[in-house]
Every structure is written in C-alpha cells, then in structure tokens.
Design a protein around this motif. Structure first.
Motif, PDB file in Angstrom:
ATOM      1  N   VAL A   1       0.971  -1.099  -0.587  1.00 27.43           N
ATOM      2  CA  VAL A   1       0.641  -0.256   0.106  1.00 27.43           C
ATOM      3  C   VAL A   1       1.016   1.423   0.013  1.00 27.43           C
ATOM      4  O   VAL A   1       2.099   1.385   0.545  1.00 27.43           O
ATOM      5  N   VAL A   2       0.664   2.104  -0.637  1.00 24.06           N
ATOM      6  CA  VAL A   2       1.405   3.365  -0.678  1.00 24.06           C
ATOM      7  C   VAL A   2       0.179   4.711   0.168  1.00 24.06           C
ATOM      8  O   VAL A   2      -0.888   4.718  -0.543  1.00 24.06           O
ATOM      9  N   VAL A   3       0.967   5.454   1.198  1.00 24.22           N
ATOM     10  CA  VAL A   3      -0.330   6.307   1.996  1.00 24.22           C
ATOM     11  C   VAL A   3       0.512   7.906   1.178  1.00 24.22           C
ATOM     12  O   VAL A   3       1.948   8.222   2.157  1.00 24.22           O
ATOM     13  N   LEU A   4      -0.351   8.875   0.987  1.00 24.56           N
ATOM     14  CA  LEU A   4       0.247  10.314   1.391  1.00 24.56           C
ATOM     15  C   LEU A   4      -0.320  11.003   2.512  1.00 24.56           C
ATOM     16  O   LEU A   4      -1.775  11.113   2.305  1.00 24.56           O
ATOM     17  N   ALA A   5       0.561  11.441   2.891  1.00 23.12           N
ATOM     18  CA  ALA A   5      -0.087  11.365   4.648  1.00 23.12           C
ATOM     19  C   ALA A   5       1.340  12.490   5.129  1.00 23.12           C
ATOM     20  O   ALA A   5       2.123  12.656   5.030  1.00 23.12           O
ATOM     21  N   PRO A   6       1.147  13.934   4.644  1.00 20.82           N
ATOM     22  CA  PRO A   6      -0.334  15.037   5.014  1.00 20.82           C
ATOM     23  C   PRO A   6      -0.168  14.832   3.553  1.00 20.82           C
ATOM     24  O   PRO A   6       0.919  14.604   2.554  1.00 20.82           O
ATOM     25  N   ALA A   7      -1.572  14.664   2.636  1.00 23.28           N
ATOM     26  CA  ALA A   7      -1.481  14.941   0.801  1.00 23.28           C
ATOM     27  C   ALA A   7      -1.966  17.142   0.600  1.00 23.28           C
ATOM     28  O   ALA A   7      -3.474  16.943   1.099  1.00 23.28           O
ATOM     29  N   THR A   8      -0.850  17.326   0.565  1.00 23.90           N
ATOM     30  CA  THR A   8      -1.394  18.875  -0.165  1.00 23.90           C
ATOM     31  C   THR A   8      -2.447  19.479  -0.871  1.00 23.90           C
ATOM     32  O   THR A   8      -2.295  18.600  -2.054  1.00 23.90           O
ATOM     33  N   ALA A   9      -2.676  20.284  -1.349  1.00 12.63           N
ATOM     34  CA  ALA A   9      -4.073  20.680  -2.211  1.00 12.63           C
ATOM     35  C   ALA A   9      -2.867  20.439  -3.573  1.00 12.63           C
ATOM     36  O   ALA A   9      -3.465  20.364  -4.924  1.00 12.63           O
TER      37      ALA A   9
ATOM     38  N   ALA B   1      -3.852  11.426   2.638  1.00 11.74           N
ATOM     39  CA  ALA B   1      -5.109  12.291   4.012  1.00 11.74           C
ATOM     40  C   ALA B   1      -4.939  13.231   3.614  1.00 11.74           C
ATOM     41  O   ALA B   1      -3.511  13.836   3.251  1.00 11.74           O
ATOM     42  N   PRO B   2      -5.513  13.600   3.354  1.00 17.24           N
ATOM     43  CA  PRO B   2      -5.853  15.836   2.801  1.00 17.24           C
ATOM     44  C   PRO B   2      -4.984  16.290   4.197  1.00 17.24           C
ATOM     45  O   PRO B   2      -6.105  15.730   5.409  1.00 17.24           O
ATOM     46  N   ALA B   3      -4.977  17.549   3.745  1.00 19.23           N
ATOM     47  CA  ALA B   3      -4.231  18.559   4.548  1.00 19.23           C
ATOM     48  C   ALA B   3      -3.927  19.578   4.115  1.00 19.23           C
ATOM     49  O   ALA B   3      -3.563  20.016   3.576  1.00 19.23           O
ATOM     50  N   MET B   4      -4.956  21.041   4.486  1.00 21.31           N
ATOM     51  CA  MET B   4      -5.085  21.984   4.001  1.00 21.31           C
ATOM     52  C   MET B   4      -5.730  23.315   4.746  1.00 21.31           C
ATOM     53  O   MET B   4      -7.199  23.047   5.063  1.00 21.31           O
ATOM     54  N   HIS B   5      -6.128  24.222   4.062  1.00 27.52           N
ATOM     55  CA  HIS B   5      -6.669  25.269   4.380  1.00 27.52           C
ATOM     56  C   HIS B   5      -8.597  24.865   4.022  1.00 27.52           C
ATOM     57  O   HIS B   5      -8.592  24.343   2.743  1.00 27.52           O
TER      58      HIS B   5
END
Length: 406
Positions: free
Chosen positions: A77-85, A114-118
């Motif tokens: 599995v590939v996990v992108l965390a945090p995933a920015t815009a 897993a997104p993280a952004m304003h």
C-alpha cells in the motif's frame, strides 16, 4: 506488510511521524518518501530513526535498484500523508517530478491519501475536481477532519488523526486483499524451522524465520480458504484470523505426523517450512557438559524424515492427501549447477505439482522481508518469477495454487 509512506510539504508533516510510529509498532515495514518541501518541516534523520530504514526522496538516488519503479511494485500500500493541495493536483495530472511522483505512477497497489490544507483550498473547484479524478482512478482519498487549522483558522481541511488514517488504511488493504479464489477450499501450510534435540538445551536447526509461511497462510485465508498453519520455530507471531487454525510442532518427525494428520481430505498442502535435514543420531536426557581439557564430543548425524516425499508417496498409496502439493527448494548454487537447476531436478525427484525455488545464503531469504522466487510446475506450465515482499510472493503462489485447483 510493506508500506510506502509519502510525506508532502505541509505543517501536518509532524503528525505523519506519529502515523509512522503506529505502522512500525504493528510490525510493518515502512519506507518513508518525503518531498523536498516536507523535509523543511521534518528532516531525514527523524524519518530514518522512526522507520529504521534509509530515506530517499530523489529519483536519482539508488538508481542501481531502479528505486523509482521498485518501490511502487514492492509495496502492499502507498499512503500519502499529509496530501497537500499541490501534491493532489500533481497526482491528478500524472506528474513525476520527484521520487514520490514516480512511485505514485508505478504503484499497482492501493493508494491512500490523507488531505491536509486550509478550508478554502479544500473547497476550491480545482481541488474538488482533482480529488474526484483521483477517486475515479481508484485512489482512496480520506475526507479531511474539521477543526483547528494553522494559525487561528478553523474549518474542514484538518489532517485526520493518525489513528483514524491507520485504521482506514488497514480496512482498505483488507478489503482489497479479500477475494474468493479459494472460497470453500481447505489449505494446509507449514512454516518456520524444525529443531532436532541434541540434549535438553541444545538443538540442530536452521535460520528460517517463518515469515514466508505466515504470509502464505494469510494470503490463502484472504482468498476465502480454511487454513491450517503447522508452525515450527518462528521469529514472527502466528496470525490471528478466524479462518486460520494453528498447530505447533518442533521436530521434523512432529511435522511429518502433523502433515499426515491434518492434510487428509484437504485441497492443497504448501510445504514452506524449512526442515532440518539432519539430526543427532542420539539425544541425551542430560545436558552435555564441557570438560576442563577443552575436548568436544563427537556428534554423529542422521537424516531426518523427508516430509514432502513421504506425503506424495502416501498419497500415491491411497491416502486422502491433497491433490495439489507445493514444495519449497531453498538452494545454493555451485561451480557447475545453479540454484534453479537444482530446483528443477528436485521437482522431478519429489513429484509434487508445484515447486518454489529460491537462492538462500547469509542475508538472503531467511529472516529477510523480501524474497525472489521462481515457481516451477510439473505439468510443463511456464515458469513464473516473482520478486518483492514476502506478502507479494505469497499472493503470487496462492494464485497459482488456486489456478491448479480450478
């Protein structure tokens, strides 16, 4: 499980360290791939210390291993965390500007973001379109949380809690791996090494860790099989699964008895255990003592039972043993013969339907997380080569077992 954890340049990168800790504490192999921007928030030493592995983020690092391709192929599995815009936009466009971008393009396993952004970024039409595009391609984009953001802002876009990301990732992987190729089938798998007693405290054994056998049991259960795992000495825990029953053994004689008992009326037998081919001809009930004159006892060895051959002979004699029997050949080559050639000869000699051949040695296979095997077939089926994590190899072997049973 082998995990690639991609970390991109957001303030939530520090929380990805907590996610990494959860993954490693559960016993998984994690390879962290940060972007240049992510390293401005959390440096390489932190990722290497927490993962216990070297960290690469440049496409031109470890080029001799074709790292930009192998990482995506070998992972479960590939996990992108945090995933920015920004990283979501690049992934949607298929850009491969760095190592992480290349991995995302070559991955054939579940990808979790897993997104993280304003809030404004998350709700921007461009981001919404990018997320929709990724989801249509099978990427699992977790909904961001609602709460305190960077500074005084509050709203949707907060990095989900690491525990939530990890729980969802495990669920996604489990759902992806679950199939029905072996639904209604029963499979016996042997794993680990056998130990032959010399005295009450010493034994003759081998370096097997049991990792490949355990991976095979889990892969068979994930495909719907009822699995009996005959476990010898192992460095890993036996899996806890409703479809897996564990039978403990120690010696090669124990293994043979367990196979002949538990494999009756079953569909397949996979002999992944590493048998101690020799044992002391005599074992004492008392510990052998050392002497002041520095002499050592002479130990006479004898061969142990040939579990694979005996199982095949018993089947030929009419015992209700599986019609598909898989043997393993852990081989070393010499000046005249390669490990694969030894394996082909063993397939003819033993008479099993499938034989899995791998080259062993110090630092190879035993105790390692990866494996490199060639699957041979008695029916002249084309040989299959598989390289990757032991979970990847297990899936490939189980696919061949399912095909043989079908």
């Amino acid at each position: 499980m082998r995990i690639v954890l991609g970390v991109t340049g957001g303030i939530a990168a520090y929380k990805a360290a907590l996610l990494l800790r959860l993954m490693t504490e559960d016993g998984h192999e994690v390879h962290v791939v940060p972007t240049d921007s992510a390293l401005k928030f959390v440096g390489k030493p932190t990722w290497e210390a927490l993962s216990g592995r070297p960290v690469y983020n440049d496409t031109f690092e470890a080029v001799e291993d074709v790292n930009h391709v192998l990482q995506g192929r070998r992972a479960d599995v590939v996990v992108l965390a945090p995933a920015t815009a920004n990283s979501i936009a690049k992934a949607a466009a298929g850009l491969a500007e760095d190592l992480l971008g290349n991995i995302l393009l070559t991955a054939t396993v579940p990808v979790v973001m897993a997104p993280a952004m304003h809030t404004e970024m998350w709700e921007n039409p461009a981001t919404k379109a990018n997320v929709a595009t990724l989801r249509t391609r099978g990427v699992h984009v977790i909904e961001p949380a609602v709460g305190r953001l960077t500074g005084v802002d509050t709203g949707k876009g907060r990095f989900p809690e690491p525990e939530d990301i990890w729980a969802q990732t495990q669920q996604i992987v489990a759902e992806t791996q679950t199939g029905d190729q072996l639904a209604g089938r029963s499979v016996v798998v042997s794993a680990g090494g056998t130990r032959e007693a010399l005295d009450p405290v010493r034994y003759l054994g081998n370096r097997s860790s049991g990792k490949q056998g355990v991976a095979l049991a889990k892969a068979a259960a994930a495909q719907g099989a009822r699995v009996t795992l005959i476990a010898g000495a192992m460095d890993v825990q036996a899996p806890t699964h409703p479809n897996i029953t564990v039978v403990r053994i120690e010696s090669t004689r124990d293994l043979l008895d367990a196979v002949l008992e538990h494999a009756q009326h079953q569909d397949a037998l996979i002999m992944a255990a590493a048998v101690a081919d020799f044992r002391p001809a005599t074992a004492t009930n008392e510990k052998i003592k050392k002497h002041d004159d520095a002499t050592a006892p002479t130990i006479v060895l004898e061969q142990t039972e040939d579990v694979l051959r005996t199982s095949i002979e018993q089947r030929a004699a009419g015992q209700p043993l599986p019609r598909v029997i898989v043997g393993f050949a852990a081989e070393t080559g010499d000046e005249t013969t390669s490990p694969l050639e030894y394996g082909r000869a063993k397939l003819q000699r033993k008479g099993c339907e499938i034989l899995v051949v791998n080259e062993v040695g110090i630092g190879k296979v035993f105790g390692q997380d990866d494996n490199d095997v060639t699957i041979l077939f008695a029916n002249s089926h084309e040989e299959v080569s598989v390289r990757g994590s032991k979970d990847v190899v297990a899936k490939a072997i189980i696919e061949q077992v399912a095909a043989a049973l079908a």
